[in-house]
Design an enzyme around this catalytic site. Structure first.
Site: not given
Length: 159
Positions: A93, A131
């Site tokens: 993150g 992604y």
């Protein structure tokens, strides 16, 4: 900091690969050794067959991208296959995964590789979301095939 891996990074790379194997529910599948990684990434003779980039925070390797070259018969050019991308849980993150992917995209651009490819487990929705956010497109019409063990040996013995 994202940088190319160095020989002294191999123990940290292996530790992260083992963490990844645990995460992917295959803890016994990660059987690589310092010797096998050294031979692939930093051989004493010949060229490497694989490369790695590492993400370092405060002197500690916390993320890896291990990759190798592919070849497309359609484009007649090499591409980059991302074998594994992993960031330790404490650093997820923070953009490290994106930064590793961006570095590999730069490698592709600098070397004229028209594609970067990888696989992701269908259940790994956090990775899939990352992604998709990066602009990656699924190749749903393709299915990965694999030969290992006795089947690989038996086929190799044919003819």
């Amino acid at each position: 900091m994202i940088r190319e891996a160095a020989p002294q990074d191999i123990p940290a790379i292996l530790a992260l690969v083992r963490e990844l194997a645990e995460y992917e529910r295959e803890p016994d599948a990660a059987v690589g050794t310092v010797e096998s990684y050294t031979e692939a990434l930093f051989p004493g003779h010949g060229s490497p067959t694989a490369w790695a980039h590492v993400a370092e925070v405060d002197g500690e390797v916390v993320g890896i991208a291990v990759w190798y070259l592919t070849f497309s018969t359609w484009t007649g050019r090499n591409g980059l296959w991302l074998e594994d991308l992993y960031v330790s849980p404490a650093h997820r993150g923070s953009g490290i995964g994106r930064d590793l992917m961006a570095r590999l995209a730069r490698v592709c651009s600098e070397r004229g590789y028209p594609r970067m490819e990888w696989t992701v487990l269908n259940w790994n929705t956090p990775a899939i979301e990352v992604y998709r956010h990066l602009g990656a497109a699924p190749m749903d019409e393709w299915t990965v095939q694999r030969l290992t063990g006795d089947q690989l040996t038996a086929l190799g013995a044919v003819g």
